[in-house]
Design a protein around this motif. Structure first.
Motif, PDB file in Angstrom:
ATOM      1  N   LYS A  47       0.832  -1.206   0.000  1.00 13.02           N
ATOM      2  CA  LYS A  47       0.000   0.000   0.000  1.00 13.02           C
ATOM      3  C   LYS A  47       0.870   1.260   0.000  1.00 13.02           C
ATOM      4  O   LYS A  47       1.186   1.803   1.063  1.00 13.02           O
ATOM      5  N   PRO A  48       1.247   1.735  -1.178  1.00 10.74           N
ATOM      6  CA  PRO A  48       2.010   2.983  -1.219  1.00 10.74           C
ATOM      7  C   PRO A  48       1.102   4.186  -0.939  1.00 10.74           C
ATOM      8  O   PRO A  48      -0.103   4.152  -1.194  1.00 10.74           O
ATOM      9  N   GLY A  49       1.738   5.243  -0.434  1.00 15.78           N
ATOM     10  CA  GLY A  49       1.064   6.533  -0.361  1.00 15.78           C
ATOM     11  C   GLY A  49       1.336   7.301  -1.645  1.00 15.78           C
ATOM     12  O   GLY A  49       1.291   6.739  -2.734  1.00 15.78           O
ATOM     13  N   PHE A  50       1.626   8.587  -1.542  1.00 14.95           N
ATOM     14  CA  PHE A  50       1.911   9.402  -2.727  1.00 14.95           C
ATOM     15  C   PHE A  50       3.288   9.049  -3.271  1.00 14.95           C
ATOM     16  O   PHE A  50       4.282   9.093  -2.545  1.00 14.95           O
ATOM     17  N   VAL A  51       3.344   8.714  -4.579  1.00 11.74           N
ATOM     18  CA  VAL A  51       4.610   8.345  -5.210  1.00 11.74           C
ATOM     19  C   VAL A  51       4.825   9.220  -6.438  1.00 11.74           C
ATOM     20  O   VAL A  51       3.910   9.401  -7.253  1.00 11.74           O
TER      21      VAL A  51
ATOM     22  N   THR B 115       3.881   1.987   2.645  1.00  8.87           N
ATOM     23  CA  THR B 115       5.176   2.515   2.244  1.00  8.87           C
ATOM     24  C   THR B 115       5.042   3.895   1.625  1.00  8.87           C
ATOM     25  O   THR B 115       4.183   4.096   0.765  1.00  8.87           O
ATOM     26  N   PRO B 116       5.848   4.875   2.106  1.00 10.95           N
ATOM     27  CA  PRO B 116       6.730   4.824   3.265  1.00 10.95           C
ATOM     28  C   PRO B 116       5.968   4.479   4.553  1.00 10.95           C
ATOM     29  O   PRO B 116       4.752   4.604   4.621  1.00 10.95           O
ATOM     30  N   PHE B 117       6.718   4.106   5.582  1.00 11.02           N
ATOM     31  CA  PHE B 117       6.146   3.515   6.796  1.00 11.02           C
ATOM     32  C   PHE B 117       5.119   4.408   7.477  1.00 11.02           C
ATOM     33  O   PHE B 117       4.175   3.915   8.106  1.00 11.02           O
ATOM     34  N   PHE B 118       5.281   5.747   7.370  1.00  6.97           N
ATOM     35  CA  PHE B 118       4.409   6.647   8.125  1.00  6.97           C
ATOM     36  C   PHE B 118       2.965   6.616   7.654  1.00  6.97           C
ATOM     37  O   PHE B 118       2.066   7.060   8.359  1.00  6.97           O
ATOM     38  N   TRP B 119       2.730   6.048   6.453  1.00  6.11           N
ATOM     39  CA  TRP B 119       1.341   5.958   5.967  1.00  6.11           C
ATOM     40  C   TRP B 119       0.499   5.008   6.816  1.00  6.11           C
ATOM     41  O   TRP B 119      -0.719   5.126   6.863  1.00  6.11           O
ATOM     42  N   ARG B 120       1.134   4.069   7.487  1.00  8.51           N
ATOM     43  CA  ARG B 120       0.373   3.187   8.386  1.00  8.51           C
ATOM     44  C   ARG B 120      -0.321   4.014   9.466  1.00  8.51           C
ATOM     45  O   ARG B 120      -1.495   3.775   9.793  1.00  8.51           O
TER      46      ARG B 120
ATOM     47  N   ILE C 109      10.211   3.052  -2.691  1.00  9.02           N
ATOM     48  CA  ILE C 109       9.118   2.071  -2.622  1.00  9.02           C
ATOM     49  C   ILE C 109       9.636   0.688  -3.005  1.00  9.02           C
ATOM     50  O   ILE C 109       9.326  -0.313  -2.356  1.00  9.02           O
ATOM     51  N   ALA C 110      10.461   0.634  -4.048  1.00  2.47           N
ATOM     52  CA  ALA C 110      11.024  -0.645  -4.491  1.00  2.47           C
ATOM     53  C   ALA C 110      11.873  -1.287  -3.397  1.00  2.47           C
ATOM     54  O   ALA C 110      11.779  -2.502  -3.158  1.00  2.47           O
ATOM     55  N   ASN C 111      12.685  -0.495  -2.732  1.00  3.97           N
ATOM     56  CA  ASN C 111      13.503  -1.028  -1.625  1.00  3.97           C
ATOM     57  C   ASN C 111      12.639  -1.643  -0.541  1.00  3.97           C
ATOM     58  O   ASN C 111      12.943  -2.727  -0.019  1.00  3.97           O
ATOM     59  N   SER C 112      11.549  -0.974  -0.202  1.00  5.24           N
ATOM     60  CA  SER C 112      10.679  -1.487   0.854  1.00  5.24           C
ATOM     61  C   SER C 112       9.952  -2.756   0.409  1.00  5.24           C
ATOM     62  O   SER C 112       9.699  -3.643   1.224  1.00  5.24           O
ATOM     63  N   ILE C 113       9.636  -2.856  -0.871  1.00  8.52           N
ATOM     64  CA  ILE C 113       8.965  -4.061  -1.386  1.00  8.52           C
ATOM     65  C   ILE C 113       9.892  -5.269  -1.271  1.00  8.52           C
ATOM     66  O   ILE C 113       9.490  -6.341  -0.794  1.00  8.52           O
ATOM     67  N   VAL C 114      11.133  -5.123  -1.703  1.00  5.47           N
ATOM     68  CA  VAL C 114      12.088  -6.237  -1.645  1.00  5.47           C
ATOM     69  C   VAL C 114      12.272  -6.708  -0.203  1.00  5.47           C
ATOM     70  O   VAL C 114      12.295  -7.917   0.079  1.00  5.47           O
ATOM     71  N   LYS C 115      12.376  -5.762   0.728  1.00  2.00           N
ATOM     72  CA  LYS C 115      12.530  -6.124   2.144  1.00  2.00           C
ATOM     73  C   LYS C 115      11.283  -6.820   2.669  1.00  2.00           C
ATOM     74  O   LYS C 115      11.372  -7.799   3.422  1.00  2.00           O
ATOM     75  N   ALA C 116      10.089  -6.323   2.297  1.00  2.00           N
ATOM     76  CA  ALA C 116       8.837  -6.905   2.791  1.00  2.00           C
ATOM     77  C   ALA C 116       8.624  -8.314   2.264  1.00  2.00           C
ATOM     78  O   ALA C 116       8.128  -9.191   2.978  1.00  2.00           O
ATOM     79  N   VAL C 117       9.009  -8.561   1.012  1.00  2.00           N
ATOM     80  CA  VAL C 117       8.915  -9.908   0.445  1.00  2.00           C
ATOM     81  C   VAL C 117       9.827 -10.856   1.220  1.00  2.00           C
ATOM     82  O   VAL C 117       9.422 -11.967   1.601  1.00  2.00           O
ATOM     83  N   LYS C 118      11.063 -10.416   1.479  1.00  5.91           N
ATOM     84  CA  LYS C 118      12.030 -11.252   2.197  1.00  5.91           C
ATOM     85  C   LYS C 118      11.553 -11.578   3.614  1.00  5.91           C
ATOM     86  O   LYS C 118      11.725 -12.696   4.105  1.00  5.91           O
ATOM     87  N   ARG C 119      10.920 -10.591   4.268  1.00  2.00           N
ATOM     88  CA  ARG C 119      10.479 -10.772   5.653  1.00  2.00           C
ATOM     89  C   ARG C 119       9.093 -11.393   5.766  1.00  2.00           C
ATOM     90  O   ARG C 119       8.586 -11.577   6.867  1.00  2.00           O
TER      91      ARG C 119
END
Length: 245
Positions: A180-184, A221-226, A204-214
């Motif tokens: 779930k990206p915010g403004f990109v 993404t970015p985290f503050f959108w949560r 956003i791409a960096n966060s996707i790769v990390k989220a898939v791995k974890r």
């Protein structure tokens, strides 16, 4: 070696994610409409270290072609370890309000086409007993707002579908990630004024790769959108309906 299928590979976020996975010497198969751009992305991925990279043309709104194209994808890759679905459009809300056909077209692009592809992919991954389905939705799907409720409704539908799919596929070893990206800052949002809440596709791409791995279930993404969306979701309706959002 990981086999990755990217649908909507010419989108800005997908292109940046492909670059990261290419550096991991993966096998990549890219699906999209623009063959010229797909070829450029393939060439770039090879330079960056992809073991093998190919593309197929896919119009996501040609529902009848989904089964045959995915059949070709499996024939080329064999087992698919990761699917990233990244296509979408940003509709004109006013145009959707005036024309039912415009609304339905946007719902097809932003929700139903992905649901069609996911239904076929889920069955295949269930059969192979593993893999990851990662789908880009949007924070807009968390609550309907007057400025973009057709887009939000499509992304909200997709998020609910992903929840059910995750629940169904978890016992089979298949992971489902809702991104779930915010403004990109992408070509799709080129005409929008930018501010501090806007992110670059690379981030956003960096966060996707990390989220898939974890094996994350949902990625804001970015985290503050949560936290932003937590507040927006919890505004009482009698107040929310009076707000200009």
């Amino acid at each position: 070696m990981k086999n990755i299928l990217v649908i909507g590979a010419t989108s800005a976020i997908a292109e940046q994610t492909i670059r990261l996975y290419a550096q991991q010497e993966t096998n990549l198969l890219l699906l999209g409409r623009d063959e010229e751009k797909l070829q450029l992305i393939c060439d770039d991925a090879k330079i960056r270290g992809a073991h093998e990279v190919n593309f197929l043309r896919l119009d996501v709104n040609d529902f009848d072609s989904h089964a045959s194209i995915l059949g070709e994808a499996y024939a080329k890759l064999g087992r698919i370890d990761l699917v990233l679905i990244a296509h979408g459009s940003l509709p004109n809300q006013q145009a959707c309000q005036q024309q039912v056909s415009t609304t339905l077209r946007e719902l097809n692009t932003n929700a139903l086409s992905t649901i069609s592809l996911l239904t076929l992919l889920a069955n295949q991954m269930e059969q192979q007993g593993g893999g990851t389905l990662a789908v880009i939705t949007s924070v807009a799907g968390d609550r309907g707002r007057q400025s973009n409720y057709v887009y939000g409704a499509a992304k909200g539908m997709l998020s609910i579908f992903l929840q059910g799919l995750r629940n169904r596929l978890y016992p089979k070893g298949v992971h489902v990630l809702d991104i779930k990206p915010g403004f990109v800052d992408t070509p799709m949002t080129a005409d929008f004024p930018k501010g501090p809440l806007w992110a670059k596709p690379q981030a956003i791409a960096n966060s996707i790769v990390k989220a898939v791995k974890r094996k994350r279930n949902t990625l804001y993404t970015p985290f503050f959108w949560r936290w932003i969306m937590l507040i927006i979701r919890n505004i009482p309706e009698f107040i929310f309906k009076k707000m200009k959002l």
